[in-house]
Design a protein around this motif. Structure first.
Motif, PDB file in Angstrom:
ATOM      1  N   ASP A  76       0.815  -1.218   0.000  1.00  0.00           N
ATOM      2  CA  ASP A  76       0.000   0.000   0.000  1.00  0.00           C
ATOM      3  C   ASP A  76       0.846   1.265   0.000  1.00  0.00           C
ATOM      4  N   ALA A  77       2.166   1.133  -0.137  1.00  0.00           N
ATOM      5  CA  ALA A  77       3.043   2.309  -0.108  1.00  0.00           C
ATOM      6  C   ALA A  77       3.008   3.030  -1.450  1.00  0.00           C
ATOM      7  N   ARG A  78       2.964   4.357  -1.380  1.00  0.00           N
ATOM      8  CA  ARG A  78       2.994   5.164  -2.596  1.00  0.00           C
ATOM      9  C   ARG A  78       4.404   5.609  -2.975  1.00  0.00           C
ATOM     10  N   LYS A  79       5.371   5.195  -2.212  1.00  0.00           N
ATOM     11  CA  LYS A  79       6.764   5.490  -2.537  1.00  0.00           C
ATOM     12  C   LYS A  79       7.519   4.165  -2.633  1.00  0.00           C
ATOM     13  N   ALA A  80       8.251   4.012  -3.704  1.00  0.00           N
ATOM     14  CA  ALA A  80       8.982   2.779  -3.971  1.00  0.00           C
ATOM     15  C   ALA A  80      10.413   3.128  -4.360  1.00  0.00           C
ATOM     16  N   VAL A  81      11.300   2.183  -4.157  1.00  0.00           N
ATOM     17  CA  VAL A  81      12.699   2.369  -4.509  1.00  0.00           C
ATOM     18  C   VAL A  81      13.182   1.132  -5.256  1.00  0.00           C
ATOM     19  N   TYR A  82      13.938   1.384  -6.311  1.00  0.00           N
ATOM     20  CA  TYR A  82      14.493   0.323  -7.151  1.00  0.00           C
ATOM     21  C   TYR A  82      16.007   0.357  -6.987  1.00  0.00           C
ATOM     22  N   LEU A  83      16.603  -0.750  -6.540  1.00  0.00           N
ATOM     23  CA  LEU A  83      18.036  -0.830  -6.314  1.00  0.00           C
ATOM     24  C   LEU A  83      18.672  -1.734  -7.360  1.00  0.00           C
ATOM     25  N   LYS A 104       7.594  -3.665 -15.148  1.00  0.00           N
ATOM     26  CA  LYS A 104       6.948  -4.643 -14.267  1.00  0.00           C
ATOM     27  C   LYS A 104       6.613  -4.003 -12.922  1.00  0.00           C
ATOM     28  N   ILE A 105       7.502  -3.154 -12.405  1.00  0.00           N
ATOM     29  CA  ILE A 105       7.214  -2.440 -11.158  1.00  0.00           C
ATOM     30  C   ILE A 105       5.999  -1.534 -11.336  1.00  0.00           C
ATOM     31  N   HIS A 106       5.937  -0.834 -12.472  1.00  0.00           N
ATOM     32  CA  HIS A 106       4.795   0.051 -12.742  1.00  0.00           C
ATOM     33  C   HIS A 106       3.498  -0.757 -12.812  1.00  0.00           C
ATOM     34  N   GLU A 107       3.542  -1.870 -13.473  1.00  0.00           N
ATOM     35  CA  GLU A 107       2.338  -2.709 -13.575  1.00  0.00           C
ATOM     36  C   GLU A 107       1.877  -3.189 -12.205  1.00  0.00           C
ATOM     37  N   ILE A 108       2.822  -3.602 -11.366  1.00  0.00           N
ATOM     38  CA  ILE A 108       2.478  -4.119 -10.041  1.00  0.00           C
ATOM     39  C   ILE A 108       1.933  -3.006  -9.143  1.00  0.00           C
ATOM     40  N   LYS A 109       2.612  -1.867  -9.117  1.00  0.00           N
ATOM     41  CA  LYS A 109       2.209  -0.796  -8.208  1.00  0.00           C
ATOM     42  C   LYS A 109       0.851  -0.212  -8.586  1.00  0.00           C
ATOM     43  N   THR A 110       0.605   0.010  -9.849  1.00  0.00           N
ATOM     44  CA  THR A 110      -0.679   0.590 -10.243  1.00  0.00           C
ATOM     45  C   THR A 110      -1.835  -0.360  -9.928  1.00  0.00           C
ATOM     46  N   SER A 111      -1.638  -1.644 -10.184  1.00  0.00           N
ATOM     47  CA  SER A 111      -2.715  -2.604  -9.906  1.00  0.00           C
ATOM     48  C   SER A 111      -2.959  -2.751  -8.405  1.00  0.00           C
ATOM     49  N   GLU A 112      -1.885  -2.772  -7.608  1.00  0.00           N
ATOM     50  CA  GLU A 112      -2.058  -2.938  -6.163  1.00  0.00           C
ATOM     51  C   GLU A 112      -2.655  -1.687  -5.521  1.00  0.00           C
ATOM     52  N   LYS A 125      -4.657   0.431  -6.934  1.00  0.00           N
ATOM     53  CA  LYS A 125      -6.076   0.490  -7.304  1.00  0.00           C
ATOM     54  C   LYS A 125      -6.909  -0.409  -6.403  1.00  0.00           C
ATOM     55  N   LEU A 126      -6.352  -1.550  -6.032  1.00  0.00           N
ATOM     56  CA  LEU A 126      -7.083  -2.466  -5.154  1.00  0.00           C
ATOM     57  C   LEU A 126      -7.160  -1.940  -3.731  1.00  0.00           C
ATOM     58  N   SER A 127      -6.035  -1.387  -3.222  1.00  0.00           N
ATOM     59  CA  SER A 127      -6.024  -0.911  -1.840  1.00  0.00           C
ATOM     60  C   SER A 127      -6.667   0.459  -1.688  1.00  0.00           C
ATOM     61  N   GLN A 128      -6.641   1.268  -2.754  1.00  0.00           N
ATOM     62  CA  GLN A 128      -7.218   2.609  -2.719  1.00  0.00           C
ATOM     63  C   GLN A 128      -8.080   2.807  -3.962  1.00  0.00           C
ATOM     64  N   PRO A 129      -9.316   2.340  -3.929  1.00  0.00           N
ATOM     65  CA  PRO A 129     -10.169   2.379  -5.136  1.00  0.00           C
ATOM     66  C   PRO A 129     -10.396   3.781  -5.681  1.00  0.00           C
ATOM     67  N   GLU A 136       1.570  11.974 -13.659  1.00  0.00           N
ATOM     68  CA  GLU A 136       2.108  10.774 -14.291  1.00  0.00           C
ATOM     69  C   GLU A 136       1.638   9.501 -13.594  1.00  0.00           C
ATOM     70  N   GLU A 137       2.105   9.292 -12.373  1.00  0.00           N
ATOM     71  CA  GLU A 137       1.880   8.015 -11.716  1.00  0.00           C
ATOM     72  C   GLU A 137       1.256   8.209 -10.334  1.00  0.00           C
ATOM     73  N   PRO A 138       0.567   7.201  -9.816  1.00  0.00           N
ATOM     74  CA  PRO A 138       0.023   7.280  -8.450  1.00  0.00           C
ATOM     75  C   PRO A 138       1.066   6.931  -7.388  1.00  0.00           C
ATOM     76  N   TYR A 139       2.325   6.829  -7.763  1.00  0.00           N
ATOM     77  CA  TYR A 139       3.390   6.474  -6.814  1.00  0.00           C
ATOM     78  C   TYR A 139       4.662   7.190  -7.245  1.00  0.00           C
ATOM     79  N   LYS A 140       5.628   7.222  -6.354  1.00  0.00           N
ATOM     80  CA  LYS A 140       6.943   7.783  -6.641  1.00  0.00           C
ATOM     81  C   LYS A 140       7.962   6.648  -6.647  1.00  0.00           C
ATOM     82  N   LEU A 141       8.781   6.585  -7.687  1.00  0.00           N
ATOM     83  CA  LEU A 141       9.804   5.547  -7.802  1.00  0.00           C
ATOM     84  C   LEU A 141      11.177   6.197  -7.921  1.00  0.00           C
ATOM     85  N   CYS A 142      12.049   5.903  -6.965  1.00  0.00           N
ATOM     86  CA  CYS A 142      13.438   6.367  -6.991  1.00  0.00           C
ATOM     87  C   CYS A 142      14.347   5.184  -7.297  1.00  0.00           C
ATOM     88  N   ALA A 143      15.531   5.481  -7.807  1.00  0.00           N
ATOM     89  CA  ALA A 143      16.500   4.438  -8.150  1.00  0.00           C
ATOM     90  C   ALA A 143      17.808   4.705  -7.420  1.00  0.00           C
TER      91      ALA A 143
END
Length: 636
Positions: free
Chosen positions: A258-265, A338-346, A348-352, A361-368
């Motif tokens: 349910d986090a709207r902030k994600a990090v890719y390492l 794949k991260i974008h696909e997972i985060k947007t679908s999850e 939407k389910l947790s926050q209709p 752009e996106e409903p989440y923030k992704l940093c690298a």
């Protein structure tokens, strides 16, 4: 000698009794007090010694044993000394460790690491779960078994010679048992086919017993990133990602759905996702980001010895035919999509009621967060996606000693550069990649890494040699070799194309895409006779970039990271630069509190509060409305 038994034989016998009773009970050299019963083998050996001493012919046994004792006198001296110190080691370790077997010990979910630990210390998390033995430990064990077998053979032979009646009885019983076994096997053939006695629903013992015995006998550390994460009490998820050219990648995750902030390492060369979790709870960037509320994704480049591909019959030559281009234009796009696909679908389910226009752009923030080669690949990814007018979906880049510029390097790298460029037309057909090809030698390296930790003199020698090879870099190279992803089953490798690409970058002094060697080949790939110069395309970078250099880094010197900073600043990129007293591998494999604090502070700069989300959403709706009305310019 005492009761017909030499002191050395008695010592070996006591050692075998100790090992039979309990692997952790080495508090004294005397016999057990009865708390743990002796094994059948130890009881039978005691009875055999008692029978030998009570025998009327024990006088001859004593003389034969005495002669054998002096014949192997040199071997006795050589073996007794390491065994003596080994017993002392077991005595000391038994006073510190619990007496229960190691396999029954369970580590706490969040072990604490002392902050007074030296910066040079490197320890894989939960070393108690590392059950591998080193090569020297195996040699010790083999010597003990060999000596015990020799003495047991001579003891039994002497006993048989001096007791012919007993020897004849045993031989007759042996022949009779063989005849009975043949008769029983013949009767079994005549009977119906036997039914397997395994319980219904259980797994087939024949399928699980063999690999378990194989790994336990070789005593290697085959833990994966999943094992390390779950042992420390964190959630884990493995995601299978397939690139457009058919490579199967493993994207690992410490999920916070349910986090709207994600990090890719993203790891660097000869590394994997294990580098981001190898320091345990306190010193690992992945766990630090998760504890700050981030959904953590750990990327893995193509290039493992297992060679996972959709084409199961792909040849080694075809599999390893790639350069850094494929890391930046195939691997990273596949994983981030794949991260974008997972985060947007999850989400939407947790926050209709989530607004798809948040941040436009996106409903989440992704940093690298990327290290070394991963930094060069992520820059290539952002630039090529912007040129293709495709979204890169990133909000911030934190690059730890990124590759890309390498003209300032030591003499060793310069020699390797010219060797690669000179012999590459021939070597490319012979050596598709640099890796350890057989499981035996990978197992040997895995076990030697244990010896490097157990014997400081040996580890110091390897550390010195590795440092000289890479130009004096003081990273903990021995500690890196001890991490579990260098195991007998799989291991990171370097393709010849990646090595050649790095040699091209160093030779030209420019951060460029791979040069295929001819104008025609480059035209087919790039549409131009020369490969794309990424350093001259930094104006396409539209997100903040934080560059971090190591003052002690001899692999990618701080001057080269500073060159990234100057080129980006001249191109108008929102970029920052910082230096730490680190070597190249200290960014991932060492416990560095100040680095984690700095990285977390950079991540928090892109955090969006609920009020900012509402303002951004309202601003986006107003902008869409004004565009529909034909208004071309809008004041902020």
């Amino acid at each position: 000698m005492h009761n017909g038994v030499s002191s050395f034989n008695q010592f070996v016998h006591e050692l075998s009794v100790d090992s039979d009773t309990s692997s952790s009970d080495y508090s004294s050299g005397e016999e057990s007090d009865g708390a743990l019963p002796a094994s059948p083998s130890s009881q039978s050996s005691r009875l055999s010694w008692a029978s030998a001493s009570a025998n009327p012919e024990s006088h001859w046994t004593e003389w034969v044993t005495f002669l054998l004792w002096w014949l192997i006198f040199p071997l006795r001296i050589l073996v007794w000394i390491p065994q003596y110190f080994l017993r002392l080691f077991y005595k000391r370790s038994s006073t510190r460790a619990p007496t229960s077997p190691r396999r029954n010990q369970r580590c706490s979910p969040r072990p604490r690491v002392s902050k007074t630990m030296s910066s040079k210390d490197h320890d894989v998390p939960n070393r108690a779960t590392d059950r591998r033995r080193g090569v020297i430990e195996d040699l010790h064990l083999a010597i003990e078994i060999c000596i015990e077998a020799i003495f047991d053979f001579f003891h039994r032979a002497t006993h048989m010679i001096l007791s012919p009646s007993e020897a004849f009885a045993k031989m007759s019983s042996w022949f009779s048992s063989r005849s009975n076994s043949r008769k029983e096997s013949h009767d079994d053939v005549l009977d119906d086919e036997p039914v397997q006695t395994a319980t219904l629903g259980d797994t087939d013992p024949s399928l699980t017993e063999r690999p378990t015995r194989l790994y336990s006998s070789m005593n290697t550390d085959t833990r994966t990133c999943q094992d390390v994460i779950t042992e420390l009490g964190y959630p884990y998820e493995a995601i299978r990602v397939v690139t457009s050219d058919g490579y199967v990648l493993l994207l690992e995750r410490i999920p916070r759905r349910d986090a709207r902030k994600a990090v890719y390492l993203q790891h660097g060369i000869l590394d994997s996702s294990m580098g981001w979790v190898s320091n345990g709870v306190v010193g690992s960037p992945a766990f630090a980001a998760y504890d700050q509320g981030y959904d953590v994704f750990l990327g893995n480049f193509r290039g493992l010895v297992s060679r996972d591909h959709v084409n199961k019959n792909i040849s080694s030559k075809e599999y390893w035919r790639y350069s850094i281009n494929e890391h930046g234009t195939e691997d990273i796009p596949a994983m981030i999509e794949k991260i974008h696909e997972i985060k947007t679908s999850e989400l939407k389910l947790s926050q209709p009621n989530i607004d798809e226009e948040i941040n436009q752009e996106e409903p989440y923030k992704l940093c690298a967060i990327c290290h070394s080669l991963g930094g060069a690949a992520i820059l290539m990814y952002v630039i090529t996606r912007k040129i293709k007018e495709k979204p890169h979906r990133l909000s911030r880049l934190i690059l730890l000693s990124p590759a890309g510029f390498h003209e300032d390097s030591n003499l060793g790298f310069t020699i390797v550069e010219y060797i690669f460029l000179f012999v590459s037309p021939v070597l490319a057909h012979i050596v598709p990649a640099f890796y350890i090809p057989t499981r035996f030698f990978r197992m040997l390296l895995n076990k030697l890494a244990r010896d490097f930790h157990n014997y400081p003199a040996l580890g110091g020698l390897v550390q010195t040699l590795m440092s000289y090879v890479v130009g004096g870099d003081s990273s903990n190279w021995v500690g890196v070799l001890g991490t579990p992803h260098y195991n007998m089953n799989d291991m990171p490798a370097v393709s010849f194309g990646v090595a050649k690409h790095l040699a091209q970058i160093k030779h030209t002094g420019k951060f460029k895409m791979f040069d295929y060697g001819s104008r025609t080949a480059n035209m087919e790939v790039y549409g131009s006779p020369e490969p794309l110069d990424l350093g001259e395309s930094y104006e396409f970078i539209d997100v903040p970039v934080d560059l971090v250099a190591g003052k002690k880094d001899k692999v990618i010197r701080p001057s080269m990271v500073r060159k990234h900073y100057k080129v980006m600043r001249d191109a108008g990129v929102d970029v920052s630069f910082n230096e730490f007293e680190y070597a190249h591998l200290d960014f991932t494999f060492s416990h560095r509190e100040e680095l984690l604090t700095y990285v977390m502070s950079r991540l928090l700069l892109v955090e969006v509060t609920p009020s900012e989300q509402r303002q951004s959403s309202q601003k986006g709706m107003k902008l869409k409305k004004k565009k529909k009305e034909g208004i071309s310019s809008v004041s902020s």
